[in-house]
Design a protein around this motif. Structure first.
Motif, mmCIF file in Angstrom:
data_model
loop_
_atom_site.group_PDB
_atom_site.id
_atom_site.type_symbol
_atom_site.label_atom_id
_atom_site.label_comp_id
_atom_site.label_asym_id
_atom_site.label_seq_id
_atom_site.Cartn_x
_atom_site.Cartn_y
_atom_site.Cartn_z
ATOM 1 N N PHE A 15 0.816 -1.211 0.000
ATOM 2 C CA PHE A 15 0.000 0.000 0.000
ATOM 3 C C PHE A 15 0.851 1.263 0.000
ATOM 4 C CE2 PHE A 15 -3.043 -3.131 1.625
ATOM 5 C CZ PHE A 15 -4.092 -2.901 0.742
ATOM 6 N N LEU B 114 -0.384 -2.974 -8.105
ATOM 7 C CA LEU B 114 -0.609 -3.151 -6.670
ATOM 8 C C LEU B 114 0.538 -2.602 -5.830
ATOM 9 C CD1 LEU B 114 -2.239 -6.715 -6.602
ATOM 10 C CD2 LEU B 114 -3.303 -4.492 -7.001
ATOM 11 N N ALA C 54 -4.939 2.335 -1.707
ATOM 12 C CA ALA C 54 -6.008 1.352 -1.892
ATOM 13 C C ALA C 54 -6.851 1.638 -3.126
ATOM 14 C CB ALA C 54 -6.895 1.313 -0.645
ATOM 15 N N ASN C 55 -7.077 2.921 -3.432
ATOM 16 C CA ASN C 55 -7.904 3.227 -4.598
ATOM 17 C C ASN C 55 -7.216 2.784 -5.889
ATOM 18 O OD1 ASN C 55 -6.166 5.667 -3.986
ATOM 19 N ND2 ASN C 55 -6.951 6.293 -5.975
ATOM 20 N N TRP D 118 -5.224 0.080 -6.101
ATOM 21 C CA TRP D 118 -5.499 -1.359 -6.116
ATOM 22 C C TRP D 118 -6.893 -1.621 -6.692
ATOM 23 C CZ3 TRP D 118 -3.540 -5.572 -2.568
ATOM 24 C CH2 TRP D 118 -2.232 -5.328 -2.133
ATOM 25 N N ALA D 119 -7.863 -0.875 -6.193
ATOM 26 C CA ALA D 119 -9.248 -1.108 -6.613
ATOM 27 C C ALA D 119 -9.417 -0.900 -8.111
ATOM 28 C CB ALA D 119 -10.190 -0.187 -5.840
ATOM 29 N N PHE E 40 -7.127 -4.525 2.874
ATOM 30 C CA PHE E 40 -7.657 -5.167 1.674
ATOM 31 C C PHE E 40 -9.165 -5.344 1.795
ATOM 32 C CE2 PHE E 40 -8.316 -9.215 -0.810
ATOM 33 C CZ PHE E 40 -8.041 -8.687 -2.070
ATOM 34 N N GLU F 242 -10.954 -1.532 2.457
ATOM 35 C CA GLU F 242 -10.782 -0.443 1.507
ATOM 36 C C GLU F 242 -10.806 -0.897 0.058
ATOM 37 O OE1 GLU F 242 -7.432 2.041 2.493
ATOM 38 O OE2 GLU F 242 -7.587 1.535 4.609
ATOM 39 N N VAL F 243 -10.107 -1.992 -0.231
ATOM 40 C CA VAL F 243 -9.998 -2.415 -1.629
ATOM 41 C C VAL F 243 -11.251 -3.142 -2.090
ATOM 42 C CG1 VAL F 243 -8.671 -3.809 -3.264
ATOM 43 C CG2 VAL F 243 -7.494 -2.552 -1.443
ATOM 44 N N VAL G 96 -11.083 4.726 1.351
ATOM 45 C CA VAL G 96 -11.683 4.430 0.070
ATOM 46 C C VAL G 96 -12.827 5.368 -0.270
ATOM 47 C CG1 VAL G 96 -13.424 2.778 0.827
ATOM 48 C CG2 VAL G 96 -12.293 2.444 -1.363
#
Length: 532
Positions: A234, A242, A246-247, A249-250, A278, A281-282, A439
């Motif tokens: 992160f 990755l 987190a955004n 990752w999403a 994870f 947030e993700v 997130v």
């Protein structure tokens, strides 16, 4: 390549370290408590420092309630398929249908041979895997004829089939080469590669082989779920896969689903903070992005109906609970299309940590304002994160009940509770939303600043509400400390169960009341202020 439309799944890929056995099980419980879908464990029986995977999965299934379990992936050369089939079916029955079967042809043949397994070439391993799948499916077909498979590597001659699993267990193949990929398309229910061995650039060609094989076998490509073992950090700029907030990752995982058809993401991490982030947030953001795209970007996705404030948390008390009319009720935000979880007014404790009627209220929303799908998602994400805490509250109540009935040691319960998000959260600093709601501000990273100061700055009218929420965070911290003290005292005090139950009732009242108030006051400002 296209989205196959599969339901999204998310899970963890844990290291079965024998010298940290309790920690491994605790991480599995955390996976369950966080609302993820899968706990998976690698299977390398020749590794002396690892726990046996099947025994570990059985323990994990016994101490969790909702999460599915699977080897990632089972080492077929060291697990005879007829016996493996019965092991899978047995655990699936005992767990209420929560087992899937990740399956591999085997590797590290020196280690396999050292344990008495066959030493095969890569081609022979693929042949043996295909025979093994035939054996496994035949054994699961309870009520059918005797199992007869006369293969070169696996021979079963007249075995009685059964027991049948409690549900249709998926066989997910760990495959990378053309023959194995083709087998996944022809025979498997899922494909389970790891990013380390099947990078983003390789996915289109691999998927194409699976699709072609599926069509050649008279199947649809969508019959094969696409899973993906992932790892990341992160921290970072977000330019790499990755490696960032987190955004990022999403957005990257949602793109993989929509463009490459991947639909299950399994996080390889033994760090509880990574697992919590994870999950909190993700995962909600990926679901929102994929659902919005599937529903059509021009049509705002309907908000998921929120759970009631007490769903899955309130045990029936021995006496009639008090009912406290909430200071305010009703949905203040009909134009937003997101409904804060209402306070049901039920109180289990006679103790009051605050005067609910003295809570300030923020500015009334503009009834003429419209909200974009992304803004709606910002409001909904706060509710989703709170729902995770409500689930954890239900778990606290269950653990305390087990302690008071003698089914669990208080020290074990303390250990479990201390791994939970609500216990790890620094309530005393009033930064809950900084740590767990990043997130909700999809385009703005708030890694280095708290959300509450930002709300005060961008809309000073929210200052009384934010000040009150911070005061309540301090009170919640004290209530959580009270549960810990009650668990310690329970060991020495014969009548300690009353104080312990009283402490958990007070936590139930304060936490559910606070979460409803926070949603009522912040859902709309987060949507209005949190983006662009």
């Amino acid at each position: 390549m296209a989205d196959y439309g599969h339901e999204l799944l998310f899970g963890t890929f844990l290291t079965p370290a024998a010298d940290q056995a309790e920690r491994v099980v605790a991480l599995a419980r955390l996976t369950d408590q966080a609302g993820l879908d899968l706990v998976t464990v690698q299977d390398h029986p020749y590794q002396a420092r690892f726990l046996d995977t099947w025994t570990l999965l059985s323990v994990i299934a016994a101490v969790t309630s909702a999460v599915r379990v699977s080897p990632n992936v089972a080492n077929l050369p060291l697990r005879p398929p007829a016996v493996l089939a019965r092991s899978v079916a047995t655990l699936d029955i005992l767990s209420g249908g929560r087992v899937e079967l990740g399956l591999g042809a085997g590797a590290f043949w020196d280690g396999i041979a050292a344990l008495g397994g066959p030493r095969l070439t890569a081609a022979q391993g693929v042949d043996a895997l295909e025979e093994g799948i035939e054996v496994i499916r035949a054994v699961w077909a309870a009520g059918g004829g005797a199992v007869r498979v006369d293969g070169h590597h696996h021979r079963v001659r007249g075995a009685h089939p059964g027991p049948a699993p409690a549900h249709d267990v998926g066989i997910w193949l760990g495959a990378y080469k053309k023959r194995m990929l083709g087998m996944a398309g022809r025979l498997a229910d899922g494909w389970l590669p790891s990013h380390a061995y099947a990078g983003l650039d390789a996915l289109p060609a691999m998927n194409a082989i699976i699709d072609e094989a599926a069509l050649g076998a008279g199947r649809s490509p969508a019959d094969v779920r696409r899973l993906y073992n992932i790892a990341g950090s992160f921290t970072g700029s977000g330019r790499d896969f990755l490696r960032g907030p987190a955004n990022v990752w999403a957005e990257q995982l949602a793109e993989l689903t929509l463009e490459q058809g991947m639909s299950a993401y399994i996080l390889a991490s033994d760090d509880p903070d990574d697992i919590r982030r994870f999950a909190a947030e993700v995962v909600p953001a990926v679901r929102e992005l994929v659902e919005a795209e599937r529903a059509g970007a021009s049509t705002p996705a309907a908000a998921e109906p929120p759970r009631t404030a007490g769903e899955g948390t309130r045990a029936e008390p021995a006496a009639s609970p008090a009912v406290v009319p909430p200071a305010r009720t009703g949905d203040r935000h009909p134009a937003l299309g997101v409904t804060p979880t209402p306070d049901d007014g039920i109180r289990l404790s006679d103790v009051r940590m605050w005067d609910e009627n003295a809570r300030p209220t923020g500015p009334a929303p503009d009834p003429a304002r419209t909200y974009t799908p992304r803004e709606r998602a910002s409001g909904q994400h706060l509710i989703d994160v709170h729902d995770h805490l409500r689930q954890e509250l239900a778990e606290v109540r269950r653990l305390v009940e087990e302690v008071t009935t003698g089914a669990m040691d208080p020290g074990v319960a303390r250990s479990h509770i201390n791994t939970m998000t609500m216990r790890q959260n620094n309530w005393t600093l009033g930064v809950y939303c900084e740590s767990y709601c990043r997130v909700v501000t999809t385009h703005h990273t708030i890694e280095d600043r708290a959300l509450f100061p930002r709300l005060r700055r961008e809309d000073p009218r929210l200052t009384p509400v934010v000040d009150r929420l911070e005061e309540e965070h301090h009170a919640i911290h004290e209530v959580l400390e009270g549960i810990d003290r009650a668990l310690v005292a329970f060991v020495a005090e014969p009548d300690g169960h009353k104080d312990l139950r009283a402490a958990v009732d007070l936590l139930t009242d304060t936490l559910l009341s606070h979460l409803s108030y926070e949603e009522r006051e912040l859902v709309e400002p987060l949507a209005r202020l949190g983006l662009d």
